[in-house]
Motif scaffolding. Structure first.
Motif, mmCIF file in Angstrom:
data_model
loop_
_atom_site.group_PDB
_atom_site.id
_atom_site.type_symbol
_atom_site.label_atom_id
_atom_site.label_comp_id
_atom_site.label_asym_id
_atom_site.label_seq_id
_atom_site.Cartn_x
_atom_site.Cartn_y
_atom_site.Cartn_z
ATOM 1 N N PRO A 287 0.807 -1.230 0.000
ATOM 2 C CA PRO A 287 0.000 0.000 0.000
ATOM 3 C C PRO A 287 0.835 1.272 0.000
ATOM 4 C CG PRO A 287 -0.084 -1.083 2.143
ATOM 5 C CD PRO A 287 0.580 -2.037 1.201
ATOM 6 N N THR A 288 2.092 1.205 0.498
ATOM 7 C CA THR A 288 2.930 2.402 0.567
ATOM 8 C C THR A 288 3.825 2.564 -0.654
ATOM 9 O OG1 THR A 288 4.614 1.155 1.779
ATOM 10 C CG2 THR A 288 2.980 2.373 3.081
ATOM 11 N N ALA A 289 3.736 1.672 -1.628
ATOM 12 C CA ALA A 289 4.623 1.712 -2.792
ATOM 13 C C ALA A 289 3.968 2.449 -3.950
ATOM 14 C CB ALA A 289 5.002 0.306 -3.208
ATOM 15 N N SER A 290 4.703 3.368 -4.550
ATOM 16 C CA SER A 290 4.243 4.052 -5.758
ATOM 17 C C SER A 290 4.880 3.456 -7.001
ATOM 18 C CB SER A 290 4.551 5.543 -5.683
ATOM 19 O OG SER A 290 5.951 5.758 -5.540
ATOM 20 N N VAL A 291 6.089 2.919 -6.860
ATOM 21 C CA VAL A 291 6.829 2.312 -7.964
ATOM 22 C C VAL A 291 7.594 1.121 -7.408
ATOM 23 C CG1 VAL A 291 8.651 2.641 -9.691
ATOM 24 C CG2 VAL A 291 7.056 4.489 -9.230
ATOM 25 N N TYR A 292 7.700 0.060 -8.216
ATOM 26 C CA TYR A 292 8.495 -1.107 -7.846
ATOM 27 C C TYR A 292 9.762 -1.140 -8.708
ATOM 28 C CZ TYR A 292 4.205 -2.599 -5.520
ATOM 29 O OH TYR A 292 3.095 -2.654 -4.721
ATOM 30 N N HIS A 293 10.867 -1.547 -8.095
ATOM 31 C CA HIS A 293 12.151 -1.580 -8.788
ATOM 32 C C HIS A 293 12.678 -3.009 -8.778
ATOM 33 C CE1 HIS A 293 16.558 0.036 -9.152
ATOM 34 N NE2 HIS A 293 16.075 -0.354 -10.315
ATOM 35 N N ALA A 294 13.000 -3.536 -9.971
ATOM 36 C CA ALA A 294 13.535 -4.895 -10.106
ATOM 37 C C ALA A 294 14.828 -4.843 -10.893
ATOM 38 C CB ALA A 294 12.524 -5.800 -10.795
ATOM 39 N N GLU A 295 15.865 -5.499 -10.364
ATOM 40 C CA GLU A 295 17.166 -5.574 -11.041
ATOM 41 C C GLU A 295 17.575 -7.037 -11.165
ATOM 42 O OE1 GLU A 295 19.831 -1.946 -9.609
ATOM 43 O OE2 GLU A 295 18.798 -2.912 -7.931
ATOM 44 N N LEU A 296 18.147 -7.377 -12.304
ATOM 45 C CA LEU A 296 18.583 -8.744 -12.572
ATOM 46 C C LEU A 296 20.086 -8.752 -12.795
ATOM 47 C CD1 LEU A 296 17.426 -11.655 -13.041
ATOM 48 C CD2 LEU A 296 17.562 -11.135 -15.487
ATOM 49 N N SER A 297 20.778 -9.676 -12.136
ATOM 50 C CA SER A 297 22.230 -9.730 -12.228
ATOM 51 C C SER A 297 22.689 -11.182 -12.284
ATOM 52 C CB SER A 297 22.861 -9.030 -11.023
ATOM 53 O OG SER A 297 24.279 -9.159 -11.044
ATOM 54 N N LYS A 298 23.911 -11.367 -12.751
ATOM 55 C CA LYS A 298 24.517 -12.699 -12.762
ATOM 56 C C LYS A 298 25.306 -12.981 -11.491
ATOM 57 C CE LYS A 298 24.867 -13.788 -17.681
ATOM 58 N NZ LYS A 298 25.790 -14.145 -18.786
ATOM 59 N N ASP A 299 25.541 -11.943 -10.664
ATOM 60 C CA ASP A 299 26.308 -12.158 -9.445
ATOM 61 C C ASP A 299 25.537 -11.584 -8.254
ATOM 62 O OD1 ASP A 299 28.153 -9.362 -8.648
ATOM 63 O OD2 ASP A 299 26.959 -9.433 -10.458
ATOM 64 N N PRO A 300 25.757 -12.120 -7.054
ATOM 65 C CA PRO A 300 24.986 -11.667 -5.885
ATOM 66 C C PRO A 300 25.330 -10.264 -5.441
ATOM 67 C CG PRO A 300 26.658 -13.263 -5.228
ATOM 68 C CD PRO A 300 26.649 -13.252 -6.724
ATOM 69 N N ASP A 301 26.485 -9.720 -5.867
ATOM 70 C CA ASP A 301 26.855 -8.346 -5.522
ATOM 71 C C ASP A 301 26.266 -7.318 -6.486
ATOM 72 O OD1 ASP A 301 28.365 -9.220 -3.362
ATOM 73 O OD2 ASP A 301 30.138 -9.522 -4.613
ATOM 74 N N PHE A 302 25.658 -7.783 -7.574
ATOM 75 C CA PHE A 302 25.017 -6.927 -8.583
ATOM 76 C C PHE A 302 26.006 -5.960 -9.234
ATOM 77 C CE2 PHE A 302 21.465 -8.838 -6.669
ATOM 78 C CZ PHE A 302 20.424 -8.773 -7.584
ATOM 79 N N SER A 303 27.249 -6.392 -9.381
ATOM 80 C CA SER A 303 28.198 -5.624 -10.180
ATOM 81 C C SER A 303 28.068 -5.989 -11.653
ATOM 82 C CB SER A 303 29.634 -5.878 -9.699
ATOM 83 O OG SER A 303 29.964 -7.247 -9.786
ATOM 84 N N ASP A 304 27.520 -7.196 -11.935
ATOM 85 C CA ASP A 304 27.291 -7.650 -13.307
ATOM 86 C C ASP A 304 25.802 -7.531 -13.611
ATOM 87 O OD1 ASP A 304 27.472 -8.763 -15.784
ATOM 88 O OD2 ASP A 304 28.227 -10.704 -15.138
ATOM 89 N N LEU A 305 25.332 -6.288 -13.657
ATOM 90 C CA LEU A 305 23.902 -6.007 -13.807
ATOM 91 C C LEU A 305 23.474 -6.220 -15.252
ATOM 92 C CD1 LEU A 305 21.631 -5.029 -11.914
ATOM 93 C CD2 LEU A 305 22.081 -2.726 -12.714
ATOM 94 N N LEU A 306 22.382 -6.959 -15.447
ATOM 95 C CA LEU A 306 21.891 -7.272 -16.789
ATOM 96 C C LEU A 306 20.724 -6.402 -17.210
ATOM 97 C CD1 LEU A 306 21.950 -11.172 -16.613
ATOM 98 C CD2 LEU A 306 23.677 -9.664 -17.598
ATOM 99 N N SER A 307 19.798 -6.150 -16.280
ATOM 100 C CA SER A 307 18.621 -5.359 -16.638
ATOM 101 C C SER A 307 17.998 -4.790 -15.379
ATOM 102 C CB SER A 307 17.586 -6.209 -17.388
ATOM 103 O OG SER A 307 17.061 -7.217 -16.538
ATOM 104 N N GLU A 308 17.195 -3.765 -15.562
ATOM 105 C CA GLU A 308 16.415 -3.208 -14.465
ATOM 106 C C GLU A 308 15.102 -2.688 -15.010
ATOM 107 O OE1 GLU A 308 17.791 0.247 -12.466
ATOM 108 O OE2 GLU A 308 18.142 1.378 -14.303
ATOM 109 N N SER A 309 14.099 -2.624 -14.156
ATOM 110 C CA SER A 309 12.798 -2.105 -14.569
ATOM 111 C C SER A 309 12.173 -1.361 -13.405
ATOM 112 C CB SER A 309 11.880 -3.239 -15.043
ATOM 113 O OG SER A 309 11.802 -4.269 -14.088
ATOM 114 N N TRP A 310 11.525 -0.234 -13.729
ATOM 115 C CA TRP A 310 10.765 0.563 -12.760
ATOM 116 C C TRP A 310 9.303 0.403 -13.144
ATOM 117 C CZ3 TRP A 310 13.454 3.095 -8.885
ATOM 118 C CH2 TRP A 310 14.835 3.208 -9.060
ATOM 119 N N LEU A 311 8.502 -0.168 -12.244
ATOM 120 C CA LEU A 311 7.153 -0.588 -12.593
ATOM 121 C C LEU A 311 6.115 0.111 -11.729
ATOM 122 C CD1 LEU A 311 8.043 -4.378 -12.513
ATOM 123 C CD2 LEU A 311 7.874 -2.991 -14.578
#
Length: 450
Positions: free
Chosen positions: A288-312
């Motif tokens: 209920p408190t969210a206006s936008v959701y943010h999702a990021e996809l990576s090949k590594d758990p540190d997210f230095s190898d970021l593949l994609s992101e989306s603001w929904l």
């Protein structure tokens, strides 16, 4: 000093962090550290003022000022154990480099305004500007293991990246001119080291933490706004000359000039183990408190190898172009203060599944057939609905099967039907075909599905 939730926490000059207000230029920031500190050097056997100056000074001529301060002549031999007080401003600064540890998508490098190329493993240094386009991502690795990550549609300039001779202190400053930056900073134990993220109107200082800085347009006022969100540790920031500290789990924006607790992260409503769809959908629990959701996809758990992101603005995360392999999905939600909340990471395995299905009608009913070429155990399911396409309609046929199936249904009344095949792997993952239409008519002896 006492404080309560939602209040500003004034920054104490006696604590370990040091902050300089947003009106200071990069030269003024460096001058503060140079002019207000000195270092004590203990003379070793064989040292002379000349040899010390050659090893550590920016200008050899500065050794005259050191001799005068120490009360010795330039020609006077120095004895081992003698203490020299050297202003930090005299010490030589060596320009260091960061390394591009990950790059993907459209990314542009500017060197003194001239466009250049940026590649994986390339060193970057002061006065270089990096700009990410749509679906462009860059992570910079600093010598001490700190990371500076830029998602898409962002621009950052490296304004200072140096190491001080003799002391080993580091001086790091980046200017965020558009978009976002994520920083994971290794702790700085020397009091004369600093790490700054500046925007055109503010400066954020850190000595070792995990945080985000945004310089974006406010969704309500449509004015440029500085946003700082601290996930771990402590940073100091200045919103219109109000200097205060922001601890982990809190964020602040330059419009409201207050700090707020960060939202808890959303969670997937469907089970994430092994995804089989070519382009999987992941549905999030609605907040209920969210206006936008943010999702990021990576090949590594540190997210230095970021593949994609989306603001929904909805809870449907679509993962496109996903090859087989192991991935990590990081989720967060933006609240009505424009603050992105805390994060949660979910591991994902993707194994592409294949499902071939067809159907046709004949004068007495319909035939449905399917095939799932796979070495693993698969449970299939045929569903037929006596209406137009509907997720909520009760199936008139709901039959289980295996990797292959051939189902003949007789005595179906003339009319429109919807059907689909669902394949589920006990080891994890499923494929749900969208409903397909099938018209049954006694006048047409055989009609294939649409």
């Amino acid at each position: 000093m006492f404080w309560k939730r939602g209040s500003l926490r004034p920054f104490l000059l006696g604590c370990a962090l040091l902050f300089l207000g947003s009106g200071h230029s990069e030269k003024a920031v460096a001058a503060h550290f140079e002019n207000h500190q000195s270092v004590e050097y203990i003379v070793e056997q064989g040292d002379t003022l000349s040899s010390i100056a050659q090893r550590y000074f920016d200008r050899i001529s500065d050794m005259e000022a050191i001799a005068k301060r120490a009360g010795v002549s330039l020609s006077q031999p120095l004895h081992a154990g003698f203490h020299l007080n050297i202003p930090k401003a005299f010490l030589r600064r060596e320009i260091s480099t960061a390394v591009v540890s990950h790059i993907s998508g459209p990314v542009t490098l500017f060197i003194h305004g001239k466009r250049g190329c940026l590649q994986q493993g390339q060193p970057v240094t002061e006065q270089m500007t990096i700009e990410t386009g749509s679906s462009g991502f860059v992570t910079l690795l600093l010598p001490d293991g700190s990371h500076v990550s830029m998602p898409s549609m962002s621009q950052i300039t490296i304004t200072r990246l140096r190491k001080v001779a003799l002391t080993g202190a580091v001086e790091r400053s980046f200017k965020l001119e558009a978009g976002h930056v994520r920083v994971h900073a290794t702790p700085l134990f020397r009091s004369d080291s600093y790490f700054h993220i500046a925007t055109p109107s503010s400066l954020t200082a850190v000595r070792g933490t995990d945080f985000r800085v945004h310089y974006i347009e406010n969704s309500k006022t449509h004015k440029k706004e500085n946003i700082v969100e601290v996930l771990e540790g402590l940073v100091t920031t200045d919103n219109h000359k109000i200097v205060y500290a922001v601890p982990g789990g809190y964020g602040t924006n330059s419009i409201e000039k207050l700090d707020f607790p960060l939202n808890t992260p959303p969670s997937p409503s469907n089970r994430l183990t092994i995804l089989r769809d070519a382009e999987p959908d992941i549905f999030l629990s609605k907040m209920p408190t969210a206006s936008v959701y943010h999702a990021e996809l990576s090949k590594d758990p540190d997210f230095s190898d970021l593949l994609s992101e989306s603001w929904l603005d909805n809870t449907d995360v679509k993962l496109q172009g996903l090859g087989d392999g192991h991935y990590y999905l990081r989720l967060s939600a933006v609240d009505n203060h424009d603050l992105e909340g805390e994060e949660k990471v979910f591991p994902i395995d993707h194994k592409t599944g294949h499902l071939e299905a067809s159907a046709y009608s004949f004068s007495e009913g319909a035939v449905f057939q399917w095939k799932i070429p796979d070495n693993e155990v698969v449970i299939s399911r045929l569903q037929v609905v006596a209406s137009k396409i509907s997720e909520t309609a009760i199936p008139i046929v709901d039959q289980l099967g295996g990797k292959t199936g051939l189902v003949k249904i007789s005595s179906l009344p003339e009319g429109d039907y919807s059907w689909r095949i669902i394949a589920a792997w006990p080891a994890g993952g499923q494929i749900i075909l969208p409903f397909r239409k099938l018209h049954i008519s006694g006048n047409n002896p055989m009609k294939k599905n649409e």
